[in-house]
Design a protein around this motif. Structure first.
Motif, PDB file in Angstrom:
ATOM      1  N   ASP A 264       0.765  -1.087   0.154  1.00  0.00           N
ATOM      2  CA  ASP A 264       0.071   0.076  -0.004  1.00  0.00           C
ATOM      3  C   ASP A 264       0.855   1.260  -0.064  1.00  0.00           C
ATOM      4  O   ASP A 264       0.642   2.399  -0.672  1.00  0.00           O
ATOM      5  N   ARG A 265       1.790   1.182   0.734  1.00  0.00           N
ATOM      6  CA  ARG A 265       2.785   2.455   0.899  1.00  0.00           C
ATOM      7  C   ARG A 265       3.524   2.528  -0.183  1.00  0.00           C
ATOM      8  O   ARG A 265       3.855   3.658  -0.792  1.00  0.00           O
ATOM      9  N   ALA A 266       3.934   1.311  -0.978  1.00  0.00           N
ATOM     10  CA  ALA A 266       4.599   1.441  -2.279  1.00  0.00           C
ATOM     11  C   ALA A 266       3.814   1.933  -3.220  1.00  0.00           C
ATOM     12  O   ALA A 266       4.450   2.879  -4.095  1.00  0.00           O
ATOM     13  N   GLY A 267       2.528   1.634  -3.390  1.00  0.00           N
ATOM     14  CA  GLY A 267       1.882   2.493  -4.226  1.00  0.00           C
ATOM     15  C   GLY A 267       1.541   3.956  -4.127  1.00  0.00           C
ATOM     16  O   GLY A 267       1.569   4.388  -5.247  1.00  0.00           O
ATOM     17  N   GLU A 268       1.416   4.188  -3.048  1.00  0.00           N
ATOM     18  CA  GLU A 268       1.242   5.550  -2.808  1.00  0.00           C
ATOM     19  C   GLU A 268       2.696   6.242  -3.091  1.00  0.00           C
ATOM     20  O   GLU A 268       2.583   7.524  -3.840  1.00  0.00           O
ATOM     21  N   VAL A 269       3.875   5.984  -2.888  1.00  0.00           N
ATOM     22  CA  VAL A 269       4.891   6.398  -3.489  1.00  0.00           C
ATOM     23  C   VAL A 269       5.113   6.395  -5.015  1.00  0.00           C
ATOM     24  O   VAL A 269       5.689   7.337  -5.493  1.00  0.00           O
ATOM     25  N   ALA A 270       4.692   5.215  -5.463  1.00  0.00           N
ATOM     26  CA  ALA A 270       4.685   5.222  -7.061  1.00  0.00           C
ATOM     27  C   ALA A 270       3.957   6.148  -7.587  1.00  0.00           C
ATOM     28  O   ALA A 270       4.225   6.823  -8.442  1.00  0.00           O
TER      29      ALA A 270
END
Length: 993
Positions: free
Chosen positions: A822-828
């Protein structure tokens, strides 16, 4: 004041406990754990309270607060006695495991009577027997108590080590450490290292290991001749324990290691990094261990004559080495005495004395790439960061001390004579004069040949201005030259006025920033400014009359230099002719008036202009003529620069061996002169590049670090940090990960970095490189934290969205690697937003494909939808890149995307879809050719297709046809290495068939 809102339900409490458990040990985690215990008590349910108390005890134990750990455990034990059914199997296991924590905590407190320690062990044994648990953990604690007290441990060791391990025994790594320490105490270092081998190799580990074992193994490794292994483990082990209150003893042993290997300066740097341990370690036993290591270091530094050095110590006052050593000695002796009184032995004082009296084991062991001595620390402290630019002058003054006259009038006259000649020793004279003039009792000599005080002040300002320009601080150089010109005018020195104003004009052109219309090329603006400066210097020279020849020569040199820099800036070959013309004019005038320094300068300029024009053979011929002239007529201090330029030319001609010979000779000759006068830093940097061409990376690394060290001494901190950054990257490329991290940690701990004085983008680059190194070193947690912090900071770089996109893509990938999708998607998403402002097609595509792969790999079919969404987004990026005419390096974005579709489907078990995607990727790749590149990717795509088809779809026949054809083609093309995995897979399919 509460650190967070109190949980309103048990679900919220358990969520808060999980979040707190992720925090590093320390005061924040401990305070939160205390608050969560208060919150748990309100629910009137035993299980939430048990969990909260377990979290609190862990925070106390690993936060180095042994006094409170037993108190919390007593509450847990009471709960167990009153409500045993509230403890399920896991909670019961935790409870009995932590009897050992309490034993360790009580042993660390000298106020706890020895009888109470033995009583607790009896309680532990009785409880274990009642529960039907094996007694090996009990005997382990009995052994550790015997060692601590100083009793003969032989029997206790046999009773422990000879028993079978149980589920409640210390982990294998911790027990290995205890067994190895038993061997060390017996004087058998070799056997101890054999026992330690699995832990030191990383095969056995836990929360404290291998950091604890490493700290103990350092000296045995040295005593058995394994210095390189000790160095390697010091770098990795120190990083694992630094600033950690619960590992203060380990930090102390690393400080001791530095003191005993000739690395006292590094030891002081590490001590400064761990200054928090003076105040945050609540365990008296850990304090004793830490303070003894600190005292070993400080005593060694003081014995070497540096007792007056400032050093980090207890908060609230400034410390010197001698002062802190006395304070630490008093505290350490007091703690040892308290333990001995409690134990009824002198064991703790005796062990402390052995450590303090140990002689150095090695005179010198290079622990870090950035090695500094105590003398250098002393000089840098005296100068401070702001005064670091004087270090180069100090080196010059040291070399030329014999050339500095004692008498003041003679000194002033000699400084001016040397300055007119362009001699490097002038710097030493100016440095001495600067000290004399700054003294309160300075009296200017009444000597007409010396001139007024104002002229001397102008001379000193001019020298300061030249040094500012050499550092690239052109704005300061302009101000200093203008101020000097005014003083020269007041002193009646018209020649010097003209020269100072001419220097100010050229420095102003160098300092000017692009100030034209939007979109105007910065290089064009600077080139125009340099042309204007040239014209202004010409006018100054024409309007002046009766100038001394050396002044005329310098003005001609400034004119030629202005045009030379313009050619270098613009790259326009049309500008070369005027540079040659000015150089010829300078050489003719200098030859006529016997100005050997300016003759050499003109020939260097001609050689450089040939090189910029692309005529490298002509440049070499010119530099060869100059080399011959310098050998016969001088000036000798120009030889290193000439050989440096010749080496760069040879490198341009692709003769790395000849380049290395010239540069090495230049460096040898440079040793006779001040580093700033012969550009020693550049020689080292060029040698580093040459060594890389010659396949000698370790030698290149040495030259890079030496180049940076010279720049630091000359006050060129930005240049030095950039070079150190290159060295850290090279370390990473060579697999020397701990060297890279240690170097970057040292740089990031510099006062101007921590104080926010260094350029924030340069600091960010260093931190980014450190995050990559941490990731390469498998420290995923630390790497993730650094990447996340950098991504947050770079989000505010409105002037550089492309860099934010780069950082954000790396951050997203490492978050995904850690399973935080989830955090990875936000940063992406933030990376995509930055990409919209400054396109980074390949970076974004790589990131999205990697997120998809990791989703599928870690989550299987449950992650397929999200993985395909990432790939769909990557498809849109590929479409936009194609529409924009973007050409990636290597395979196309469409090919990479098709291959990733294949891998993702294979991970989730959708093998037909995987095979179809891989065949599409093969079609896009096309057949490989004989040239290098492309064959490896094609072969890997064939291999994966063959595996999917032959193994997972159970169709070996067509898979073998595919593989055999590929092997035949690659063999015919000479790509034998790429054939191996394909042939291996084909053999496997035939064997299984």
């Amino acid at each position: 004041m509460p650190t967070a809102p109190h949980p309103q339900s048990t679900d919220e409490l358990f969520h808060a406990l999980r979040e707190n458990h992720q925090l590093p040990y320390g005061r924040t985690r401990t305070v939160t754990a205390e608050e969560l215990v208060d919150a748990a008590e309100r629910f009137a349910e035993p299980v939430p309270l048990i969990h909260a108390l377990l979290e609190l005890q862990e925070a106390y134990t690993y936060g180095s607060d042994p006094r409170k750990s037993p108190v919390v455990f007593a509450r847990l034990l009471t709960l167990f006695d009153e409500q045993p059914d509230a403890f399920d199997e896991r909670l019961r296991a935790q409870l009995f495991w932590r009897f050992k924590w309490v034993a360790n905590a009580l042993r660390a407190l000298p106020e706890i009577p020895l009888a109470s320690l033995r009583q607790w062990l009896t309680e532990m044994r009785d409880r274990y027997e009642k529960e039907g648990l094996g007694l090996q953990p009990y005997y382990g604690q009995a052994y550790q108590l015997a060692v601590h007290v100083g009793e003969d441990p032989t029997l206790a060791y046999e009773l422990w080590a000879g028993r079978r391990r149980t589920p409640h025994s210390d982990c294998e790594a911790c027990e290995i450490c205890e067994r190895a320490l038993y061997r060390v105490a017996a004087g058998d270092d070799e056997r101890a290292l054999e026992v330690w081998a699995p832990v030191l190799a990383g095969k056995e580990s836990c929360q404290e290991e291998p950091a604890r074992s490493v700290s103990y193994a350092l000296l045995p490794l040295l005593r058995t001749g394994h210095a390189d292994r000790a160095r390697e483990l010091h770098l990795a082990g120190y990083r694992a324990c630094r600033r950690n209150p619960s590992m203060a003893g380990e930090v102390g042993r690393h400080l001791e290691f530095c003191a005993l290997t000739g690395n006292e300066a590094r030891g002081l740097e590490l001590l400064a990094e761990n200054r928090n341990l003076f105040d945050e370690v609540d365990s008296p036993l850990d304090q004793l261990d830490f303070l003894t290591g600190v005292e070993v270091l400080l005593r060694r530094v003081e014995s070497l004559g540096h007792g007056g050095l400032p050093v980090a110590g207890y908060a609230g006052r400034a410390w010197t080495v001698a002062g802190l050593c006395a304070e630490v000695r008093g505290r350490g002796d007091g703690l040892a005495a308290r333990f001995d009184t409690r134990n009824g032995t002198s064991a703790q004082s005796g062990r402390r004395t052995v450590r303090l009296d140990r002689a150095p084991l090695l005179d010198a062991l290079e622990l870090a790439l950035r090695s500094r001595g105590l003398d250098e620390l002393a000089s840098s402290d005296a100068a401070g960061v702001a005064g670091a630019r004087g270090a180069g002058v100090a080196a010059s003054a040291s070399r030329a001390a014999s050339a500095v006259p004692e008498g003041l009038p003679e000194l002033i006259r000699r400084a001016r004579e040397l300055d007119e000649e362009g001699h490097p020793d002038a710097r030493a004279c100016w440095a001495r004069l600067r000290d004399l003039v700054a003294a309160r009792d300075y009296a200017h000599p009444e000597d007409p040949a010396v001139g007024p005080y104002g002229r001397l002040c102008a001379d000193l300002l001019s020298d300061e201005a030249y040094r500012a320009a050499e550092r690239g601080d052109y704005a300061s150089a302009v101000d200093l030259h203008e101020e000097a010109a005014g003083l020269y005018e007041d002193a009646g020195a018209p020649d010097d006025v003209v020269l100072a104003r001419a220097c100010a004009l050229l420095a102003a052109a160098e300092a000017a920033e692009a100030a034209g219309e939007d979109g105007e090329d910065e290089a064009e603006v600077k080139a125009a400014g340099l042309a204007d400066a040239h014209a202004a210097v010409v006018r100054l020279q024409e309007e002046a009359s009766g100038l001394a020849p050396y002044v005329e020569g310098r003005l001609l040199r400034l004119r030629a230099s202005a045009l030379g820099v313009r050619l270098q800036t613009s790259g326009e070959q049309a500008h070369a002719a005027v540079v040659f013309a000015e150089a010829d004019l300078l050489q003719e005038f200098a030859t006529r008036h016997g100005l050997t320094t300016q003759v050499s300068g003109a020939m260097l300029l001609r050689a450089g202009t040939y090189a910029l024009s692309g005529d490298l053979p002509a440049a070499v011929a010119e530099i060869d003529a100059l080399r011959d002239r310098l050998a016969s007529d001088g000036p000798a201090w120009h030889l290193p620069r000439a050989l440096g330029l010749r080496g760069r030319l040879q490198l341009g001609l692709r003769d790395a061996a000849a380049a290395h010979a010239d540069l090495a000779e230049g460096l040898r000759l440079a040793a006779a002169w001040p580093a700033d006068a012969v550009d020693t830093s550049r020689l080292h940097a060029d040698l580093a590049q040459t060594c890389l061409h010659l396949g000698r990376p370790d030698e290149a690394l040495t030259h890079l670090t030496r180049s940076a060290e010279v720049d630091l001494r000359d006050g060129k901190r930005v240049d030095a940090f950039c070079t150190y950054s290159n060295a850290a990257q090279l370390c990473l490329d060579l697999g020397r990960i701990e060297d890279s991290i240690a170097l970057l940690d040292s740089l990031l701990g510099e006062p101007d970095v921590t104080g926010g004085e260094l350029d924030d983008r340069l600091v960010a680059q260093l931190r980014l490189l450190r995050a990559r190194a941490l990731h390469a070193g498998d420290d995923l947690k630390a790497a993730t934290a650094e990447f996340v912090a950098l991504a947050a900071e770079s989000a505010g770089w409105d002037d550089d969205p492309g860099s934010h996109a780069m950082i954000a893509t790396e951050t997203a990938m490492i978050l995904a690697e850690a399973g935080e999708f989830d955090r990875a998607g936000e940063v992406a998403d933030r990376a995509l937003a930055a990409h919209a402002l400054s396109p980074r097609y390949e970076l974004i595509s790589n990131c999205l494909r990697e997120l998809a792969r990791l989703r599928a790999q870690q989550q299987g079919p449950d992650g397929l939808a999200a993985a395909l969404a990432h790939l769909d987004e990557a498809g849109r990026v590929a479409d936009a890149a194609r529409a924009a005419g973007f050409q990636p390096v290597g395979r196309s974005l469409e090919t990479a995307l098709a291959y990733e579709y294949g891998r993702v489907h294979a991970y989730v078990g959708a093998y037909e879809g995987a095979l179809a995607a891989l065949e599409k990727a093969l079609a896009l790749l096309g057949e490989p050719g004989a040239e290098e590149g492309g064959a490896g990717e094609w072969a890997e795509c064939v291999r994966l297709s063959g595996a999917v088809e032959g193994i997972y779809l159970e169709r070996p026949a067509p898979a073998l046809v595919r593989l055999d054809a590929a092997v035949a083609r690659l063999t015919a093309l000479g790509h034998l290495e790429e054939c191996e995995p394909l042939a291996s897979l084909a053999a496997q399919l035939r064997d299984e068939g």
